[in-house]
Design an enzyme around this catalytic site. Structure first.
Site, PDB file in Angstrom:
ATOM      1  CG  HIS A 126     -19.749  19.108   1.578  1.00 22.48           C
ATOM      2  ND1 HIS A 126     -19.081  20.252   1.213  1.00 22.48           N
ATOM      3  CD2 HIS A 126     -21.059  19.341   1.322  1.00 22.48           C
ATOM      4  CE1 HIS A 126     -19.946  21.140   0.753  1.00 22.48           C
ATOM      5  NE2 HIS A 126     -21.155  20.617   0.809  1.00 22.48           N
ATOM      6  CE  LYS A 151     -23.886  22.589   1.859  1.00 19.98           C
ATOM      7  NZ  LYS A 151     -23.719  22.295   0.433  1.00 19.98           N
ATOM      8  CE  LYS A 305     -47.553  -0.477  16.345  1.00 20.52           C
ATOM      9  NZ  LYS A 305     -48.816  -1.009  15.852  1.00 20.52           N
ATOM     10  CG  ASP A 346     -52.602  -0.192  16.249  1.00 16.19           C
ATOM     11  OD1 ASP A 346     -52.784   0.631  15.332  1.00 16.19           O
ATOM     12  OD2 ASP A 346     -51.483  -0.650  16.545  1.00 16.19           O
TER      13      ASP A 346
END
Ligand code: NAP
Length: 515
Positions: A126, A151, A305, A346
């Site tokens: 970890h 893991k 955008k 839109d």
């Protein structure tokens, strides 16, 4: 099979037993008993009791006792930690989690667990601060212990670092090696949500929102109800909404609700992409380079955008001409050959909402006098769509220079907010944020302006009925709410994503429920 695993993060034994009972009623397949989180030290007998209780509920069990030095809370000696883990194994647990470092440093204590006849060992590592530079090398170090499940968990700096987890899961899926890899935090959410598609051995989901054992864990109810855990498989096509911030977005609920309703094998996820063109480009490059992810489309929202438009143009993709004029893209489609195209739903969603309520078709906009309040992003999409269809648009905005700029791009009239009172408009649209929650007493037009032959549209959707709409309705106007625009733009995206007609009634219900 990927085990949807609920960590049991109790501070007392009594709470652990009730968490196990609750977990057995949820969508999970497995629990992870976190022995290190109890306030008082627990005994090997307690561990056996917990494991047997969970097994009676047909849950698989992982036993973990995470030491402080690996991000847990256990601060006793390693010999005692071994005894706790061993009693879990003897009690019938399916998996024991041992840290890679513990095996490397204290092998003489922990190695016997690898030979335990009835359990599989998860060798874990970890990293709560970063993506380790030696990611691959750490996985190879785990390979020294034969037959284990690897893991690796880490904290990505941004979403682009989450691809290391996805790549390693994909490689393990190809080779059939059992593996768990996850990027933590909101930027790493993609690695948790695609774990089942990529055949990770385990994906973690918390029992409740408050009981997450790591950053970025989704609770088990949302994992299934919102992210369609039970429906996912290797063939599931992936969609998402790209933005920053993105946690508040209703789009996953709307699109996943629509996938469920139409039985379409898709999953739609939130994608937190940091707000620069550079990170947006890196993210898209990573997606395009990995067709095996099955990513087929995105919604794009603030602040990306324009970034999306520039990316698609510079990568030779097709861009809808009006989206170019609006200078904003809110939809990206990736076809099965990896070809990119971009659209703006839109404006189309708004025009459809207006046409429905006014009982007109788009050609009827020709010559229609329209007043648009506001000159921001939403106003730009509406001005473009209306002018393109021949409407006579006047833009009224607080900052007159912004109105002037927008008017110049689309060759229409402009003025300040009061200019509306000199126009005999038949369609009035609020594209300012006035009236939006929490400032619901605000409005952009005086109520005595409204006349009953007008149609009035508020793009604000929270609240659904704004003061602007309430006053227009009282004057007898036809009204269109922002939810209609929101649902229509999502419905147009859904059609492009799937080729299917969108289940608009369900989509609207989801938005209303979320509001
Ligand atoms: P934007 O680019 O930030 O533009 C905001 C506009 O509101 C500007 O014209 C601004 O005028 C004006 N404004 C802000 N505060 C004002 C005030 N106190 N008085 C007068 N004017 C004010 O935002 P946007 O992206 O266009 O979004 C506008 C609204 O659309 C949002 O508030 C949201 O509710 C709504 N929306 C709806 C949908 C939907 O699907 N229904 C989607 C997105 C957004 P200045 O130029 O003078 O600053």
């Amino acid at each position: 099979m990927t085990l949807l695993t609920i960590p049991i993060v109790a501070k007392t034994l009594q709470s652990a037993f009730s968490q196990i009972t609750y977990a057995s009623q949820c969508a999970g397949d497995c629990i992870e008993l976190r022995l290190d989180l109890f306030d008082e030290p627990i005994s090997p007998e307690d561990v056996t009791h917990l494991v047997t209780t969970a097994k009676q509920s047909s849950l698989a069990v992982i036993v973990t006792c995470r030491p402080i030095w690996e991000g847990g809370r256990y601060d006793g000696c390693e010999e005692n930690r071994f005894l706790l883990l061993q009693s879990g194994a003897n009690g019938g647990a399916d998996y024991i989690d041992i840290e890679l470092i513990a095996l490397e440093n204290d092998g003489e204590i922990f190695l016997p667990l690898l030979d335990h006849p009835n359990i599989d060992v998860i060798v874990s590592n970890h990293n709560f601060d970063t993506l380790p530079d030696d990611f691959e090398a750490r996985l190879s170090r785990m390979d020294k212990y034969r037959g284990v499940i690897r893991k690796l968990a880490y904290m990505p700096a941004d979403i682009t670092e989450s691809f290391s987890a996805l790549d390693s899961l994909y490689q393990a899926q190809q080779s059939g090696q059992p593996q768990i890899a996850m990027a933590m935090g909101e930027s790493g959410l993609i690695s948790r949500l695609l774990a089942k598609k990529l055949s990770a051995k385990v994906a973690f989901a918390s029992l409740t929102v408050q009981q997450a054992s790591a950053l970025g864990q989704v609770d088990v109810v949302r994992m299934d109800a919102l992210y369609l855990w039970s429906k996912q498989n290797k063939d599931t096509l992936i969609y998402g909404v790209i933005g920053a911030p993105i946690g508040h977005s209703m789009s996953p609920a709307i699109h996943n609700g629509a996938f469920l309703e139409t039985n379409f094998n898709g999953l739609y996820i939130p994608l937190l992409v940091a707000p620069t063109q550079a990170v947006f480009d890196q993210f898209m490059d990573n997606i395009v380079a990995r067709p095996w992810l099955g990513m087929r489309g995105f919604s794009v929202t603030i602040p990306h955008k324009q970034h999306a438009l520039d990316y698609i143009i510079s990568h030779g993709g097709h861009v809808e001409p009006l989206a170019k004029r609006i200078a904003a893209v809110n939809t990206i489609i990736i076809d099965d050959k990896g070809v990119l195209s971009a659209f703006n739903t839109d404006y189309s969603g708004s025009l459809d909402a207006i046409c429905e309520v006014m009982s007109i078709v788009r050609s009827d906009f020709k010559g229609l006098p329209v007043a648009i309040m506001g000159a921001g992003g939403v106003a730009r999409a509406l001005v473009a769509g209306l002018v393109d269809n021949g409407a006579k648009v006047t833009i009224c905005n607080r900052t007159i220079a912004t109105a002037q700029q927008l008017a110049a791009s689309f060759d229409c009239a402009y003025g300040d907010m009061d200019a509306i009172y000199d126009i005999d408009a038949k369609l009035i649209i609020n594209c300012t944020s006035l009236g939006m929650h929490p400032n619901t007493d605000n409005t952009s037009v005086s109520s005595d302006y409204f006349k009953k032959d007008m149609a009035v549209f508020d793009t604000v959707y929270n609240p659904q009925e704004t003061r602007f709409l309430r006053e227009a309705k009282a004057a007898g106007c036809k009204t269109i709410d922002g939810v209609s625009m929101f649902v229509n733009q999502a419905a147009d995206q859904f059609k492009m994503f799937t080729g299917l007609d969108a289940p608009k009634t369900i989509m609207r219900k989801v938005v209303e429920a979320n509001l």
